[in-house]
Every structure is written in C-alpha cells, then in structure tokens.
Design an enzyme around this catalytic site. Sequence first.
Site, short mmCIF file in Angstrom:
data_model
loop_
_atom_site.label_atom_id
_atom_site.label_comp_id
_atom_site.label_asym_id
_atom_site.label_seq_id
_atom_site.Cartn_x
_atom_site.Cartn_y
_atom_site.Cartn_z
CB SER A 101 -0.88 -0.02 1.23
OG SER A 101 -1.65 1.13 1.24
N GLY A 102 0.60 2.16 -0.92
CA GLY A 102 1.36 3.42 -1.00
C GLY A 102 2.60 3.29 -1.85
CB THR B 116 -3.59 3.76 -7.75
OG1 THR B 116 -3.96 2.71 -6.87
CG2 THR B 116 -4.81 4.33 -8.41
CG ASN C 229 -1.78 5.63 -0.54
OD1 ASN C 229 -1.81 6.85 -0.69
ND2 ASN C 229 -1.86 4.77 -1.54
CB SER D 70 -5.07 3.48 0.73
OG SER D 70 -4.83 2.10 0.64
CB SER D 71 -6.83 1.18 -4.29
OG SER D 71 -5.97 2.05 -4.97
N GLY E 27 -1.21 -5.35 -2.67
CA GLY E 27 0.01 -6.15 -2.56
C GLY E 27 -0.03 -7.00 -1.31
CD GLU F 66 -3.00 -5.24 2.92
OE1 GLU F 66 -3.75 -5.76 3.77
OE2 GLU F 66 -3.30 -4.24 2.26
N1 LIG Z 1 5.24 8.09 -10.04
C1 LIG Z 1 4.88 8.86 -9.03
N2 LIG Z 1 5.23 10.15 -9.04
C2 LIG Z 1 4.87 10.95 -8.03
N3 LIG Z 1 4.21 10.55 -6.96
C3 LIG Z 1 3.83 9.28 -6.88
C4 LIG Z 1 4.16 8.38 -7.91
N4 LIG Z 1 3.67 7.19 -7.56
C5 LIG Z 1 3.05 7.34 -6.37
N5 LIG Z 1 3.15 8.60 -5.95
C6 LIG Z 1 2.64 9.15 -4.69
O1 LIG Z 1 2.37 8.13 -3.79
C7 LIG Z 1 1.01 8.11 -3.40
C8 LIG Z 1 0.51 6.69 -3.28
O2 LIG Z 1 0.46 6.09 -4.53
P1 LIG Z 1 -0.71 5.07 -4.96
O3 LIG Z 1 -2.01 5.55 -4.50
O4 LIG Z 1 -0.53 4.79 -6.36
O5 LIG Z 1 -0.28 3.84 -4.12
P2 LIG Z 1 -0.89 2.38 -4.21
O6 LIG Z 1 0.24 1.48 -4.45
O7 LIG Z 1 -2.00 2.38 -5.18
O8 LIG Z 1 -1.40 2.19 -2.75
P3 LIG Z 1 -2.67 1.36 -2.27
O9 LIG Z 1 -2.31 -0.05 -2.31
O10 LIG Z 1 -2.87 1.85 -0.90
O11 LIG Z 1 -3.76 1.73 -3.17
C9 LIG Z 1 0.28 8.87 -4.48
O12 LIG Z 1 -0.87 9.48 -3.96
C10 LIG Z 1 1.33 9.87 -4.90
O13 LIG Z 1 1.30 10.97 -4.04
MG LIG Z 2 -3.95 2.13 -5.11
#
Ligand SMILES: Nc1ncnc2c1ncn2[C@@H]1O[C@H](COP(=O)(O)OP(=O)(O)OP(=O)(O)O)[C@@H](O)[C@H]1O
Ligand SMILES: [Mg+2]
Length: 1081
Positions: A110-111, A115, A160, A163-164, A390, A392
């Site tokens: 997560s984070g 996404t 996050n 977070s999705s 992912g 956990e």
């Molecule tokens: N390539 C990137 N460039 C800039 N910031 C990023 C990038 N990737 C992620 N981030 C930052 O990290 C934060 C978390 O990313 P994201 O929501 O994609 O995580 P995730 O893997 O989908 O987490 P979760 O499993 O909780 O959904 C985003 O809101 C953004 O602020």
């Molecule tokens: Mg996500």
Amino acid sequence: MSKMEVKTSLLDNMIGVGDMVLLEPLSEETFIGNLRKRFEHNEIYTYIGSVVISMNPYKSLPIYTADKVEEYRNRNFYELSPHIYALADEAYRSLRDQDKDQCILITGESGAGKTEASKLVMSYVAAVCGKGQEVNKVKEQLLQSNPVLEAFGNAKTVRNDNSSRFGKYMDIEFDFKGDPLGGVISNYLLEKSRVVKQPRGERNFHIFYQLLSGASDDTLKKLKLDRDFSKYNYLSLDSATVNGLDDAANFRTVRNAMQIVGFMEDELQSVMELVAAVLKLGNIEFKPESRVNGFDESRVKDKNDLKEMCELLGIEQSVLERAFSYRTVEAKMEKVSTTLNVAQAYYARDALAKNLYSRMFSWLVTRINESIKAQTKSRKKVMGVLDIYGFEIFEDNSFEQFIINYCNEKLQQIFIELTLREEQEEYVREGIEWTNIEYFNNAIICDLIENNQNGILAMLDEECLRPGTVTDETFLDKLNTICAEHQHFESRLSKNSKFLTDHSLPHSCFRIQHYAGKVLYRVEGFVDKNNDLLYRDLSQAMYKANHSLMKLLFPEGNPAKVNLKRPPTAGFQFKASVGTLMKNLQTKNPNYIRCIKPNDKKASQVFTDSLVCHQVRYLGLMENVRVRRAGYAFRQAYEPCLERYKMLCKQTWPHWKGPAREGVEVLLKGLEVPEEEFAYGRSKIFIRNPRTLFFLEEKRRQCLEDLATLIQKIYRGWKCRTHFLLLKKSQVVVSAWYRRYAQQQKYKKIKSSSIVVQSFIRGWKARKILRELKYQKRCKEAVTTISAYWHGTQVRREYRKFFRANAGKKIYEFTIQKIMQKYFLGLKNTMPSMSPIDKTWPARPYLFLDGTHQELRRIFHLWRCKKYRSQFTEEKKAIYEEKLEASKIFKDKKALYPSSVGQPFKGDYLEINKNPKYQKLNSVMDEKVLLADVVNKINRANGKGAPRIFLLTKKKFVLADQKTGQVKASVPLPDLNSVSVSTQSDGFFALKLKEGTPSAAKGDFLLSSDRLIEIITKLHRTGAASAERETIGVDISDEFLVQFKQDKVCVKFIQAGPKNGNSVACKRKNNRLLEVSVPSP
Ligand SMILES: Nc1ncnc2c1ncn2[C@@H]1O[C@H](COP(=O)(O)OP(=O)(O)OP(=O)(O)O)[C@@H](O)[C@H]1O
Ligand SMILES: [Mg+2]
C-alpha cells in the site's frame, strides 16, 4: 530510424545498473544499494529484464511530459533508460503489431504507487493510440472512470492518503488498428468493514467527506444531511481532513467524471441518496427492552434518523424497525421469529450498512462497464491492467489479509509460470537448448489455501456451513488437525511438536510461510467475515424499498424467489473470481510493474533500507533476477549488438558487410570470449553471464576512448594544419601588401629626389641661358645705341651743310604753335556748361600750360557770370541787391541767416492796399509801403509778445494795432539810431532810437519776427538810400541794452537746454534783465 540518428542504449549514462540482471555480484545488498543509488538520482525505474521496478518518489518528477511520451514512442525497450513508458510502449506495440493480448500486472504494498502506475500506463496508451472524435470519447470515458472508482473505493489510511481499498482489473479493448474501443472493469473484495469502523488515523471512503464538503446546501437539504462531519457515527473525526486533499473540489471532479462516463442525473441522485442513507444508518442507535421471557429485546432509540433514512430510500419505517428487533428463520417451510438483542441489532445495522455500500460499489462498476463497453462485436485486442493490493503483513492479520495474500500467492504463481514459460518459449523460438532453471515454486502454498478438499478456504466454508455451534476456535482446531503436516503451515496446537514452544505464535493464531515471508493470522472473525451474513428480514425490507436501485442491490430479498440455500461465502466468491482472473491472465502476455515504497513517511528523498529490503524480499525480486539469470542473463538482437560492439574487432570495424549474425560471431571469436558464455539464437545473441557483457562494455568503453583519442588526434591535426595554412595564406597576403607599400615608399623617395636634382639642373640651365640671352640683349642694345649715335653723327655730318643757324628755334616755335593749336581746339570741344555754379574744368594737357589754363578758367567764369547777369530785369536786380545786402550784414554773423537765403523778400505780406481790413491804415500811409508784416512787440514787464502790424515806407516805420489798424507809433527813419540782434537763430530785434528825438520819449522797441532778416535788411537799405542820413547801424551781439522809457534793460540771449523745448522763450529775470533762451539749432 535514420542512420544519422544517435542510438542510445540502456547501457549508456547508467546510474548504478539500469537492469538488475546485470548486477555483479548479485546479492541482496548490492541489489538494494543499486536501487538506493538510482533513487537518490531520481531514477525511480529499474528493470529486471522486462520487469519494471518502480520506486515511489513521493514528489512530482518532470518525466511524464508530452516530450517524454514522444521520446519513448516506438522505441525498443532497452533503447532508452528505464521508464514505465517503455513498458507501456512495448506492451501496446506488441498488442497492435503482433496481435498479442497483453496484461500489465502492478503489484506492491500500500502506498507503493500502483494506482499511479496504472494511471500512467493508461495515459501513455491514450496518448499514443489513435485519435478521432469517437476514439477520444472512449479514451476520455476510460480515463474518467478512475476518479469515480477512487472516490467510492479509496480512503485515507495510515500508509497512503489515497489508498485503494479494492482490487481492480481493467481490460482495455482495441480494434485491429490499435484504436481503443472500450473496456471492462472487474473489482475485487472491497474493504467494506471500513464503512462502519476505521482504524485510528484513517478515514472512511472519500465520497462521504466529498459529499458533505462539496455538495450545495440545497442538495444536502434534499439528502437530509448536515455539513458537519461530527454528526455522523460512521465518520472518523480525528483525520477527517487530509493535507493536500480538497474534498469539495474533488466532489465536483467526481460529479463531472460521472457525467462524462455517462451517469444520468437521476442515477447520480440515487447514488448520493444511498451514500446519505449509509450515514443515517450509522446514527441509528438501540436500547434494550426487557421481555417477559427474561431476554432483552432491542428497540430503536431515537427514531428520527431511522425515519429520515426510510424517507431517503422509500422504505416503510415500521418494516425496517421490525427488522432491527426480530429475525425470521425459516426451517423446513416453517417460519420462526426470534428477537434480537441490542448487540445483534447493532451487528445487523452494520452488516446492512456494509452490504448497502459494497453492493452500491459493485453496481457502480457494473454501471461504468455498461458505459465503457465496446460497441462492436468484432474481435478485439485486449490490454489488461491489474492494480491489486500487494502482499500485506501486519501485526494483526485477519481474514482480509489472508485473502489478499492468497491473491498475491496466485499472482506469484502466474508470474513464475508466465516468465518461465516466456523464457522457455524464447529459447525454443531462438533454437537454443533449454537448461533447467532452479527456482522456488509456490504452487504448494497455493494448494494449501485453495485445495478443494483440504485447503484452508475449503475448510473454512465447511465449518461455516456445518450445523451446530461454529466458532473461530473450532475452525482453528480443524486446521490444526488437517494441515498440521503441511510444511508451510505452522500452528502451536498442531501435533507437530516443533512449534509447541514457539511463543511468537499465540494459541488463537496460525502461521503460513508465504513465498514472501511468514504471516501470522488471528482466526478471530474468520467465520463471521466468511459468512458475510445479512438477515433475510433486512434484505427483504430493502427489496421492498421504493427506490430505483434497491431492488437491483438486494435481489435475494425478493419474496417470490426465496432461496433457502445459503449464499456463497466470501472466501468462495473470492477464490472463484481469482480463479477467473488467473485464467484470464494466463491467456495474455504479462508485463510486470513492481512498485516499491522507499519509506514509511510519505517523504521524498528518504530511502529506508530495511523497509525496501522487506519489500524486495516479499515481492520476490531476487528470485526474479535469479530466474532471469538462470538461463542467459542478457540477450540482444544481432543488429544492435553488432552496431554496439563492432569497433572491438578489425574485421567488423568500421563496416561489416554480410549478415549481422556472422559479424557477431567474428566479433566474439576475435575477442576470445569462452564458448560457454554465449549462445547464438535465430535473431539474438544470448549472453549467459553479466560479467561477459561488462567485459564487452568495458572493452567498448576503452575502445571508444581510443577512438575518441584518435578522432581528437585527427581533429587536432586537422585543426592545426588548417590554422597553419590559414596563417600562411594570411602571411603571403600581408607580405605582398607590405612589399608593395615599401616599394611605393622607395619609389616616392627616388621620384622626389630626382625632381629636386632635375629642378636644380633646370634652374642652372635656365640661369645659364638667361645670362646668355641678357648678354645678347645688351649687345643688341649697345649695337643699336652705337648705331643710332653713329647714324646721328653720320646724318648730322651729312646734313649740317643744309641747315641754317636758327632752324632749331623755328622748329621749336612751330612745334609750340602746333601744341597750342591742339590745346585750344581741344578746350573748345570740352567747354563746361554756362551755369555759374558749374565748377568743372577740363584737365590741363601740358605742365607748362598751368598758368594759362587757370587764367582761362577764371576768365571764362567771369564771362559766364556777366552773361548771366545781363539777363536780369530791374526788379529782379533789386531783389538780388537786397539779398546781397542781407548777406553782407548777416552772413556768418547770425545763425538765423542761412534759413532766409532761400526765401524771396516779398515785402508786403499783408497786401495792405488790397485788403479792405487795412483800408483805414492804408489811407494814413502817404507813401508806398515797402514792408507790411505782423511782428510781436515784447512787453518789458513779462517778456510776452503782443502782435503789431509793422509798416515801412521810405521815410518812416509804423506800428499799428493788428485788429483795429490803429497806429500806435510812427517813427521817422532819421530817428532810428541802430538795430540790435543776437547772433542766434531767434527773431528778436531792438529798434534803438536816437536820444533827444521826439520819438525817443517813448523808448526803444523790442520786437520779434520770423522775417527779421528781411525787415532789418529793408530798414538798413531804406536808411542808406536817403543820402542825407547816415546809415542805420546793425549790432549783432548776444547781450544788448534797450531803453524802456527811463530804464535801460539788458536783453541777454542764452542757449536753451534740451528740456526747454523748441520755442524761443523770453523771461523777465529782474527789473534790468530780460533773458531770452534760444533752442540750440
Ligand atoms: N510516479 C509517481 N510520481 C509521483 N508521486 C507518486 C508516484 N507514484 C506514487 N506517488 C505518490 O504516492 C502516493 C501513493 O500512490 P498510490 O495511490 O498509487 O499507491 P498504491 O500502491 O496504489 O497504494 P494502495 O495499495 O494503498 O492503493 C500517491 O498518492 C502519490 O502521491
Ligand atoms: Mg492504489
């Protein structure tokens, strides 16, 4: 690509290594060190072969611009530095050009940025695929589905802010040209427990906060909502606002996105009503009410929220109220109603809220799918994007983690299968012998969980369906007995004595050795969560609601379709959907994006080794590298390989004529690379060990250096030579110009010197000639003179006898005569005019005639005057005589005189005998009047004048009154002694009488007149004419005495100053002095 274009490679300008496969030596430490080094240089992407590792930068980097898209578009995967765009491009192109369905698997905790990565992939594909009105609409709908799902399915967690809370798999469908047609979204296991309860520091789903902050007052009123978050039990308050999240603005974005995706206004309204209903539901509270049978029965405490909720959803309040107090159990066609206690009522309420929300979410996905689904039935190419939770590992892991980790095991399984298969297929394709690869296959763990007979999920289902009391403990017991022997299952109570003393493993837990690490699961809640029970009374109440969505969301509430069979358990459903997903993925070409989170603080530039190490481990990245390296670490098509290393061998440098493969063979042979280090495929060279590649690279680097030195050398030589040639050329030009100049100067000098010499010589010559000529001239003159004298002597000698003695005199006289004759004749012709005033006279011709000439002039003048006079008449003569006399008296004596010269002396100015006014006066006069004029008689007392007529005859002068003509005084001329006047230009005159005469008794007359000159001249003439009298004297002096009766008064004339004006003024100064001031002329 044109030949001239510079080809870059993954291997150029590398920070660390861009591909982990090339890491040497390979260890966890070097692996993380490489990630760290790249991360610190903002290189967030690294490859493991074709897998992309993505580090979350937690800051926006300038690497997602339109320029970058262009840079990566249509380039080979290894051509540029690692980037998610390279993967997206590779996937898209092999989909479009090779007709291979693709899937992009994004994993990470997560984070970690899953996404974001999925959105980057989608936006890249949207940017590079076809354009056009219809296509753009499809793209827009696909992209806009993201904000909608994020609003309803994402929440702030401690890890996050966005977070999705659900898994998502999206198939994007393309036509044969690669233009997008539409898409299908599948969602997995929404974390619905969040609806009713959130861990500390976390929030409920975004939409609740967005609705309350962003909706208009009007909308909120319609939804019977209050803007204040604190009014709702289901909303956690401690982290209701999140930094950097603008809920109100996001609400507008979401609404807008829903409209673009194709939601109708009434659908939007219905969704909002459901969201509001969930909030209201959370506020319903229960109180116990004692029953006769001794049990407590639950009752709704405050019915207001219940009422409002029922109004929102169109539910009959009493039905719902009853559903919170009773539960109907049907067994064998019999309905038995039991009461609910307060705890059960709360359980029912929360279950309803969770179900309501999660079903609404699923409906949203279905609804979006309806909008974005491809319109054609023709064959489509598909690109799937999987953004799933992912692995956990928390301190406290429950049913959700179990399910999620199961999903990840499955993904790992498919990863192993697909990569190995892909690898294998490539070897087969390239005709290379397949060597067996040693790797850990996690199929055994998957089996532990999903086996239909004795898998954990199957046992959980069995336990849930078993009649009798079922608890989490009984489930654990069952696990302990059945799985005890499994090498990846650990439990304290299992018969396996190994864990009996393991205190890290509590009694109520079991542990599974996942491929990514051991995870401890607490069994509490497993049964409940798997059952996911919603009392039938509630679903029926919902079904009855008068609301467009409710019937769709609660189909099992339809009394007509009462189904006594229990609904499938959550675990069962999940297993089924994961199964479908896996099948789906297996048909596609996989592309992996492994997301890694650099730190726990959401901070940029912080790299926590332990955290990254943990992720690297459970993502199995080391495994990944090993698997990749097990066969051949590096492979490259022959053409680029030859292009890159051709300078290492004389035969291939600079050009290899022939097939690239042979070139590479020659090259490697030349370099003496051991045979076992590489294999020749059909289109690619396979290099077993990274060391060999680095050896090649190092050689290439050295060779490039040498080449660079060579190029430098040649360039420098060329530069020096051209410079020298240029200098030489310039020098020639300069020296030519200088020589020209020097010669010019020299020439000028010679020229000027020769001119000097020449001039001297010429001068000398000229002077010589001059001397000669002068001498000749003198000689000539001398000769002439001598000859003249000689001739003279000769002539005189010859003629002397013919001349008489006085002949010379005669000749002289004759000559003089001739001259005089000529003189007079000339004078006659040049005589001046007859006017006496003409002063011209011809010039004298000879000096000796000077005296004669002057005399002749005088004579001529006298003669001419005489001639002039002889023309005069008698009167005119008299006038001139008078004028002459006036001149004698006054010329150069009185200043008034010059002005009188031009005036004719008229005499009778009054015309006394003609003017009748003076008739009487005329009659008194017995003689001819010589002069009649008006004069001023000066009064002695004040010096002022009074007008008098002045008459003069031969014998007397008379003064008469001007007006009356009466005679005032008549003085015979003999009585007049003298006249006194001043020297100045005034008209004053005094007539002085002889003492003793009768006329003198009255005293002298002081008069003034402008015609003074005429009067006095006439007086003087008249007096002189009579022979018996002596002439009247004229005294001209500026001071004279006048006898007034007894006194003598002095009259004095002075020059007036300029201020006294222009007129003559007479002033009496005292008794004896009259002062006349005369203006200066
Ligand atoms: N390539 C990137 N460039 C800039 N910031 C990023 C990038 N990737 C992620 N981030 C930052 O990290 C934060 C978390 O990313 P994201 O929501 O994609 O995580 P995730 O893997 O989908 O987490 P979760 O499993 O909780 O959904 C985003 O809101 C953004 O602020
Ligand atoms: Mg996500």
